[in-house]
Design a protein around this motif. Structure first.
Motif, PDB file in Angstrom:
ATOM      1  N   ALA A 183       5.394 -19.406  48.653  1.00 52.74           N
ATOM      2  CA  ALA A 183       4.747 -19.875  49.880  1.00 52.74           C
ATOM      3  C   ALA A 183       3.404 -20.557  49.608  1.00 52.74           C
ATOM      4  N   ILE A 184       2.695 -20.134  48.555  1.00 53.06           N
ATOM      5  CA  ILE A 184       1.341 -20.671  48.351  1.00 53.06           C
ATOM      6  C   ILE A 184       1.232 -21.671  47.208  1.00 53.06           C
ATOM      7  N   LEU A 185       2.224 -21.751  46.325  1.00 52.14           N
ATOM      8  CA  LEU A 185       2.161 -22.680  45.194  1.00 52.14           C
ATOM      9  C   LEU A 185       3.194 -23.786  45.340  1.00 52.14           C
ATOM     10  N   THR A 186       2.831 -24.967  44.896  1.00 48.79           N
ATOM     11  CA  THR A 186       3.816 -26.043  44.831  1.00 48.79           C
ATOM     12  C   THR A 186       4.773 -25.739  43.681  1.00 48.79           C
ATOM     13  N   PRO A 187       5.948 -26.367  43.647  1.00 51.67           N
ATOM     14  CA  PRO A 187       6.896 -26.105  42.559  1.00 51.67           C
ATOM     15  C   PRO A 187       6.298 -26.357  41.159  1.00 51.67           C
ATOM     16  N   GLU A 188       5.484 -27.401  41.026  1.00 50.11           N
ATOM     17  CA  GLU A 188       4.864 -27.694  39.727  1.00 50.11           C
ATOM     18  C   GLU A 188       3.901 -26.584  39.312  1.00 50.11           C
ATOM     19  N   ALA A 189       3.130 -26.076  40.264  1.00 48.74           N
ATOM     20  CA  ALA A 189       2.184 -24.999  39.978  1.00 48.74           C
ATOM     21  C   ALA A 189       2.934 -23.710  39.628  1.00 48.74           C
ATOM     22  N   ARG A 190       4.032 -23.449  40.331  1.00 48.83           N
ATOM     23  CA  ARG A 190       4.852 -22.269  40.005  1.00 48.83           C
ATOM     24  C   ARG A 190       5.411 -22.382  38.594  1.00 48.83           C
ATOM     25  N   GLN A 191       5.839 -23.579  38.212  1.00 51.51           N
ATOM     26  CA  GLN A 191       6.367 -23.790  36.861  1.00 51.51           C
ATOM     27  C   GLN A 191       5.277 -23.539  35.816  1.00 51.51           C
ATOM     28  N   ARG A 192       4.063 -24.019  36.079  1.00 53.01           N
ATOM     29  CA  ARG A 192       2.954 -23.795  35.147  1.00 53.01           C
ATOM     30  C   ARG A 192       2.676 -22.297  35.030  1.00 53.01           C
ATOM     31  N   LEU A 193       2.678 -21.596  36.143  1.00 58.48           N
ATOM     32  CA  LEU A 193       2.443 -20.152  36.129  1.00 58.48           C
ATOM     33  C   LEU A 193       3.560 -19.438  35.365  1.00 58.48           C
ATOM     34  N   SER A 194       4.787 -19.901  35.509  1.00 59.08           N
ATOM     35  CA  SER A 194       5.912 -19.319  34.759  1.00 59.08           C
ATOM     36  C   SER A 194       5.737 -19.538  33.269  1.00 59.08           C
ATOM     37  N   ASN A 195       5.267 -20.713  32.887  1.00 62.76           N
ATOM     38  CA  ASN A 195       5.023 -20.991  31.472  1.00 62.76           C
ATOM     39  C   ASN A 195       3.930 -20.087  30.909  1.00 62.76           C
ATOM     40  N   ILE A 196       2.887 -19.871  31.701  1.00 64.19           N
ATOM     41  CA  ILE A 196       1.810 -18.980  31.273  1.00 64.19           C
ATOM     42  C   ILE A 196       2.345 -17.559  31.117  1.00 64.19           C
TER      43      ILE A 196
END
Length: 121
Positions: free
Chosen positions: A47-60
Motif C-alpha cells: 500500500a505504501i511502496l511503489t513496485p520498484e521500491a518494493r523490489q529494492r526492499l526485497s533485494n536489500i
C-alpha cells in the motif's frame, strides 16, 4: 515388579507423546502467528511502496534481512502516522537509504593517534 515397571513405562511414553504433541501444536501456532504478521507487513508495504521500491526492499532483504525488516517497520510507522509522503517511490527509498548510510558512516569514524615508538628510550 515387572508389571509395575511396564505400566510406568507405558504411562511415561504416553506423557511424552502428549507433551510432544502439545509442543508441536504450540510451534505450529507460533508459525501461523509469524506468517500472519509477515502477510500484514507485506500488505502494508504494497500500500505504501511503489513496485520498484518494493523490489529494492526485497533485494536489500536478501543481503541484510534484519536491516530490511527494521526499515520496513519504520516505513510503515512513518506512513501510518502521516510523517512521510505515500506512495514511497524508488527514488524516495534511495534517498532514505542514502541518509541512513550517511548517518552510519558518521557514527563509525575512527581516529587513530600515533605515539612515538621510542617514548622510553
Amino acid at each position: 515388579m515387572t508389571c509395575t515397571s511396564d505400566y510406568d513405562d507405558e504411562e511415561l511414553n504416553e506423557l511424552l507423546s502428549k507433551r510432544a504433541a502439545e509442543e508441536q501444536r504450540r510451534a505450529e501456532s507460533e508459525k501461523r502467528k509469524q506468517s500472519e504478521i509477515e502477510s500484514q507487513r507485506e500488505a502494508a508495504l504494497r500500500a505504501i511502496l511503489t513496485p520498484e521500491a518494493r523490489q529494492r526492499l526485497s533485494n536489500i532483504k536478501l543481503v541484510k534481512p534484519d536491516f530490511a525488516n527494521s526499515l520496513s517497520d519504520q516505513l510503515i510507522m512513518l506512513a501510518q502516522s502521516g510523517r512521510i509522503r505515500v506512495p514511497i517511490t524508488d527514488d524516495d527509498l534511495k534517498a532514505i537509504l542514502s541518509q541512513l548510510t550517511e548517518q552510519n558512516r558518521r557514527d563509525f569514524k575512527i581516529q587513530i593517534r600515533e605515539r612515538g615508538w621510542n617514548e622510553h628510550a
